[in-house]
Design an enzyme around this catalytic site. Structure first.
Site, PDB file in Angstrom:
ATOM      1  N   ALA A 171      37.842  38.787  50.039  1.00  0.00           N
ATOM      2  CA  ALA A 171      37.070  39.391  48.792  1.00  0.00           C
ATOM      3  C   ALA A 171      36.717  40.714  49.393  1.00  0.00           C
ATOM      4  O   ALA A 171      35.612  41.210  48.820  1.00  0.00           O
ATOM      5  CB  ALA A 171      36.031  38.394  48.431  1.00  0.00           C
TER       6      ALA A 171
ATOM      7  N   GLY B 243      38.373  43.694  49.122  1.00  0.00           N
ATOM      8  CA  GLY B 243      39.278  45.163  48.350  1.00  0.00           C
ATOM      9  C   GLY B 243      38.207  45.668  47.398  1.00  0.00           C
ATOM     10  O   GLY B 243      37.203  45.052  47.080  1.00  0.00           O
TER      11      GLY B 243
ATOM     12  N   ARG C 151      42.394  48.936  40.608  1.00  0.00           N
ATOM     13  CA  ARG C 151      42.960  48.930  39.170  1.00  0.00           C
ATOM     14  C   ARG C 151      41.950  48.580  38.083  1.00  0.00           C
ATOM     15  O   ARG C 151      42.188  48.566  36.846  1.00  0.00           O
ATOM     16  CB  ARG C 151      44.140  47.985  38.965  1.00  0.00           C
ATOM     17  CG  ARG C 151      45.286  48.420  39.900  1.00  0.00           C
ATOM     18  CD  ARG C 151      46.491  47.835  40.053  1.00  0.00           C
ATOM     19  NE  ARG C 151      46.248  46.939  41.247  1.00  0.00           N
ATOM     20  CZ  ARG C 151      47.034  45.906  41.418  1.00  0.00           C
ATOM     21  NH1 ARG C 151      48.111  45.458  40.863  1.00  0.00           N
ATOM     22  NH2 ARG C 151      46.966  45.010  42.633  1.00  0.00           N
TER      23      ARG C 151
ATOM     24  N   THR D  37      45.411  42.708  53.696  1.00  0.00           N
ATOM     25  CA  THR D  37      45.044  41.123  53.752  1.00  0.00           C
ATOM     26  C   THR D  37      45.353  40.527  55.131  1.00  0.00           C
ATOM     27  O   THR D  37      44.346  39.761  55.451  1.00  0.00           O
ATOM     28  CB  THR D  37      45.638  40.506  52.793  1.00  0.00           C
ATOM     29  OG1 THR D  37      47.162  40.943  52.472  1.00  0.00           O
ATOM     30  CG2 THR D  37      45.397  40.716  51.284  1.00  0.00           C
TER      31      THR D  37
ATOM     32  N   ASP E 140      40.445  37.157  44.264  1.00  0.00           N
ATOM     33  CA  ASP E 140      40.519  37.317  42.932  1.00  0.00           C
ATOM     34  C   ASP E 140      41.589  36.437  42.082  1.00  0.00           C
ATOM     35  O   ASP E 140      42.264  36.781  41.310  1.00  0.00           O
ATOM     36  CB  ASP E 140      41.144  38.994  42.831  1.00  0.00           C
ATOM     37  CG  ASP E 140      42.708  39.024  43.574  1.00  0.00           C
ATOM     38  OD1 ASP E 140      43.002  38.091  44.129  1.00  0.00           O
ATOM     39  OD2 ASP E 140      43.292  40.103  43.438  1.00  0.00           O
TER      40      ASP E 140
ATOM     41  N   ASN F 173      43.947  41.491  38.585  1.00  0.00           N
ATOM     42  CA  ASN F 173      43.689  42.960  39.214  1.00  0.00           C
ATOM     43  C   ASN F 173      43.270  43.856  38.224  1.00  0.00           C
ATOM     44  O   ASN F 173      42.796  44.938  38.631  1.00  0.00           O
ATOM     45  CB  ASN F 173      45.042  43.309  39.864  1.00  0.00           C
ATOM     46  CG  ASN F 173      45.491  42.498  40.903  1.00  0.00           C
ATOM     47  OD1 ASN F 173      44.997  42.260  41.883  1.00  0.00           O
ATOM     48  ND2 ASN F 173      46.583  41.515  40.682  1.00  0.00           N
TER      49      ASN F 173
ATOM     50  N   ARG G  94     -12.538  46.986  12.683  1.00  0.00           N
ATOM     51  CA  ARG G  94     -11.984  48.117  11.999  1.00  0.00           C
ATOM     52  C   ARG G  94     -13.072  48.959  11.032  1.00  0.00           C
ATOM     53  O   ARG G  94     -14.015  48.223  10.770  1.00  0.00           O
ATOM     54  CB  ARG G  94     -10.914  47.452  10.953  1.00  0.00           C
ATOM     55  CG  ARG G  94     -11.466  46.289   9.935  1.00  0.00           C
ATOM     56  CD  ARG G  94     -10.462  45.838   8.929  1.00  0.00           C
ATOM     57  NE  ARG G  94     -11.119  45.152   8.013  1.00  0.00           N
ATOM     58  CZ  ARG G  94     -10.529  44.013   7.573  1.00  0.00           C
ATOM     59  NH1 ARG G  94      -9.753  43.193   8.121  1.00  0.00           N
ATOM     60  NH2 ARG G  94     -11.188  43.477   6.414  1.00  0.00           N
TER      61      ARG G  94
HETATM   62  C1  UD1 Z   1      48.414  39.778  47.217  1.00  0.00           C
HETATM   63  C2  UD1 Z   1      49.583  39.470  48.007  1.00  0.00           C
HETATM   64  C3  UD1 Z   1      50.839  39.298  47.048  1.00  0.00           C
HETATM   65  C4  UD1 Z   1      50.517  38.306  45.870  1.00  0.00           C
HETATM   66  C5  UD1 Z   1      49.239  38.624  45.328  1.00  0.00           C
HETATM   67  C6  UD1 Z   1      48.676  37.394  44.360  1.00  0.00           C
HETATM   68  C7  UD1 Z   1      49.567  40.692  49.798  1.00  0.00           C
HETATM   69  C8  UD1 Z   1      50.024  41.986  50.698  1.00  0.00           C
HETATM   70  N1  UD1 Z   1      49.865  40.506  48.757  1.00  0.00           N
HETATM   71  O1  UD1 Z   1      48.821  41.175  46.453  1.00  0.00           O
HETATM   72  O2  UD1 Z   1      51.839  38.834  47.821  1.00  0.00           O
HETATM   73  O3  UD1 Z   1      51.498  38.193  44.865  1.00  0.00           O
HETATM   74  O4  UD1 Z   1      48.067  38.927  46.052  1.00  0.00           O
HETATM   75  O5  UD1 Z   1      47.453  37.782  43.736  1.00  0.00           O
HETATM   76  O6  UD1 Z   1      48.662  40.171  50.538  1.00  0.00           O
HETATM   77  N2  UD1 Z   1      41.401  42.023  50.632  1.00  0.00           N
HETATM   78  C9  UD1 Z   1      40.797  41.974  51.536  1.00  0.00           C
HETATM   79  N3  UD1 Z   1      40.928  43.023  52.753  1.00  0.00           N
HETATM   80  C10 UD1 Z   1      41.799  44.021  52.597  1.00  0.00           C
HETATM   81  C11 UD1 Z   1      42.573  44.035  51.524  1.00  0.00           C
HETATM   82  C12 UD1 Z   1      42.599  43.077  50.538  1.00  0.00           C
HETATM   83  O7  UD1 Z   1      39.990  41.097  51.701  1.00  0.00           O
HETATM   84  O8  UD1 Z   1      41.870  44.817  53.454  1.00  0.00           O
HETATM   85  C13 UD1 Z   1      41.433  41.031  49.407  1.00  0.00           C
HETATM   86  C14 UD1 Z   1      41.282  41.718  48.155  1.00  0.00           C
HETATM   87  O9  UD1 Z   1      39.851  41.853  47.766  1.00  0.00           O
HETATM   88  C15 UD1 Z   1      41.746  40.543  47.296  1.00  0.00           C
HETATM   89  C16 UD1 Z   1      42.889  40.036  48.080  1.00  0.00           C
HETATM   90  O10 UD1 Z   1      42.488  40.356  49.261  1.00  0.00           O
HETATM   91  O11 UD1 Z   1      40.845  39.726  46.821  1.00  0.00           O
HETATM   92  C17 UD1 Z   1      44.234  40.368  47.707  1.00  0.00           C
HETATM   93  O12 UD1 Z   1      44.410  41.612  47.699  1.00  0.00           O
HETATM   94  P1  UD1 Z   1      44.888  42.769  46.728  1.00  0.00           P
HETATM   95  O13 UD1 Z   1      44.978  44.039  46.977  1.00  0.00           O
HETATM   96  O14 UD1 Z   1      44.401  42.424  45.408  1.00  0.00           O
HETATM   97  O15 UD1 Z   1      46.559  42.115  46.865  1.00  0.00           O
HETATM   98  P2  UD1 Z   1      47.694  42.091  45.903  1.00  0.00           P
HETATM   99  O16 UD1 Z   1      48.228  43.512  45.864  1.00  0.00           O
HETATM  100  O17 UD1 Z   1      47.112  41.431  44.262  1.00  0.00           O
HETATM  101 CA    CA Z   2      45.309  40.731  43.810  1.00  0.00          CA
END
Ligand code: UD1
Ligand code: CA
Length: 454
Positions: free
Chosen positions: A9, A11, A15, A79, A104, A231, A444
């Site tokens: 969580a 990120g 978007r 991630t 998310d 997202n 008053r």
């Molecule tokens: C990610 C998956 C994708 C999947 C989708 C499902 C990856 C690379 N891709 O894409 O295959 O279909 O979720 O919803 O994982 N986060 C962190 N630290 C970071 C980056 C992200 O904690 O450095 C967290 C974000 O807050 C988020 C989650 O990881 O809750 C997923 O990241 P997000 O950037 O939303 O990945 P997607 O592009 O949606």
């Molecule tokens: Ca996502």
């Protein structure tokens, strides 16, 4: 097996175009992360940690009870990187099987997680994840299989090209994974950020595992829309509508009357007794409780408020942290701010505001008043336009009114002030001194009458 879970969580939620971290965006008034926490708490005996980064202080402040279980990812490098940041904590806690859930994914349920974990356990899987089928795979990671149907990897939308990966089948990765800690220890150091986003992807662990000949399982949960990552504002709204329908349907099945349910928001923390009734559009937020026979008319916002048996809240009222007793009547157009208490059969009418005030049994303030820091005795009547002047520019002071007092219209009660039981205050008075029991107070200017100038 010592199971644990990790929520990603950290990120930003680019978007969403918002200063609020994505996991604090709300559905039915509760932050997205609340739902993921609730789903994991419902699994029972599953310790879970949450990786936070962007807006970490805000996330911590929203979940104080989770404080010991936050892990800080200073730079959000992807991630996969988020999981590697958490490894020392997981190892220290002796975790050897890890469920990972994207923060998310607010519609995920305890039931889905249990089913997934059971499958992983039954098959002694080292790495598995939940996939679903979508007609349009949108920006989600795509599951790539070989011609025998075996998983080859997950390819992120940005990195996908048909020539290399074949035509997309519509099978996508939901962002819910299971890993043995061993496989993480082995594969995480091999992750690179050699992709279009320049991030360390958790999804690359799948490809790496396959290449090393490990058993990888994609458990297909069909078309479950509740497993979609959120997202964008549109996806948030779709997820919220889905939850709204589910929650409202459950209340109606239990005997709660909802008129225009598609326009009623009920928090997952709220409780409604059979025979309670709500007209849309209205919002019943936080830990509100509606008792049997109570009714909230349209255009009301009710937050963390208890509405007693048979009480009615008329349209356009706004109630927050209030307690409304049995048989009370509120509004239309009433505002109850925190710590407003109405005892049995009390009445608040239009354009009346209460704050830190008690209206005792049967007391009423029917029109145009401000009652702040006040205690109003049983069966007293507060005339139209009465104001408790509780603030002297520096501090707040209290107004005390005894039982069966009658406060004439347009009275200013300059606090601190005490009006005794049964006292009567003439309309238009400015009361600065205590009024003893049973006395009539007039403060008053006397009316004078002079002949008109011709
Ligand atoms: C990610 C998956 C994708 C999947 C989708 C499902 C990856 C690379 N891709 O894409 O295959 O279909 O979720 O919803 O994982 N986060 C962190 N630290 C970071 C980056 C992200 O904690 O450095 C967290 C974000 O807050 C988020 C989650 O990881 O809750 C997923 O990241 P997000 O950037 O939303 O990945 P997607 O592009 O949606
Ligand atoms: Ca996502």
């Amino acid at each position: 097996m010592n199971l644990g879970a990790l929520i990603l969580a950290a990120g930003k939620g680019t978007r969403m175009y918002s200063e609020t971290p994505k996991v604090l965006q709300t559905l039915l008034g509760e932050p997205m992360l609340y739902y993921v926490h609730a789903a994991l708490s419902g699994v029972g005996d599953l310790p879970f940690w949450t990786v936070i980064g962007h807006g970490a202080d805000m996330v911590r402040a929203a979940f104080p009870e989770h404080e010991a279980y936050f892990i800080f990812q200073e730079q959000q490098l992807g991630t996969g990187h988020a999981v590697s940041i958490a490894m020392p904590v997981l190892e220290k806690n002796g975790i050897d099987g890890l469920l990972v859930v994207n923060g998310d994914t607010p519609l995920v349920s305890s039931d889905i997680i249990c089913r997934f974990l059971t499958l992983m356990e039954l098959n002694s899987t080292a790495l598995g994840f939940i996939s679903i089928m979508l007609e349009d795979p949108k920006a989600y990671g795509r599951v790539v299989r070989d011609n025998l149907g075996r998983v080859r990897g997950i390819v992120e939308c940005k990195d996908f090209n048909a020539a290399e990966h074949g035509t997309a089948s519509g099978e996508i990765n939901t962002g819910i994974y299971y890993f043995s800690l061993k496989i993480l220890q082995h594969l995480l150091p091999q992750l690179t950020n050699n992709n279009k986003s320049g991030e360390y992807y958790i999804t690359d662990l799948v490809t790496l595992a396959v290449q090393e000949g490990h058993r990888v399982e994609a458990v297909n949960f069909g078309g479950e829309p509740c497993l979609l990552g959120v997202n964008t504002p549109l996806e948030l709204s779709d997820a919220e509508n889905c939850l709204r329908r589910k929650i409202n349907r459950q209340w109606m099945e239990r005997g709660v009357m909802l008129h225009m349910p598609e326009m009623i928001t009920i928090s997952p923390r709220a409780a409604l007794e059979p025979g309670a009734c709500v007209y849309g559009p209205s919002e019943i937020l936080g830990k509100s409780k509606l008792h049997h026979g109570s009714c909230v008319e349209s255009h009301c916002v009710v937050r963390n408020t208890d509405i007693g048996t048979g009480a009615i809240v008329h349209s356009f009222s706004h109630l927050e942290h209030a307690k409304i007793g049995e048989g009370c009547s509120v509004g239309p157009y009433a505002r109850l701010r925190p710590e407003s208490v109405m005892e049995k059969n009390a009445r608040i009418g239009n354009f009346v505001e209460m704050k830190k005030a008690v209206l005792r049994e049967g007391a009423k303030a029917n029109h145009l008043s401000y009652l702040g820091d006040a205690d109003i005795g049983a069966h007293s009547n507060i005339g139209a336009g009465t104001i408790t002047c509780n603030y002297d520019g520096v501090s707040k002071h209290r107004t005390q009114i005894g039982e069966r007092a009658f406060i004439g219209s347009n009275t200013a009660l300059v606090a601190p002030v005490d009006v005794g039981p049964g006292a009567l205050i003439g309309a238009g008075s400015v009361i600065t001194k205590d009024v003893p029991e049973g006395m009539l107070a007039l403060a008053r200017a006397k009316q004078t009458m002079l002949p008109r100038r011709k």
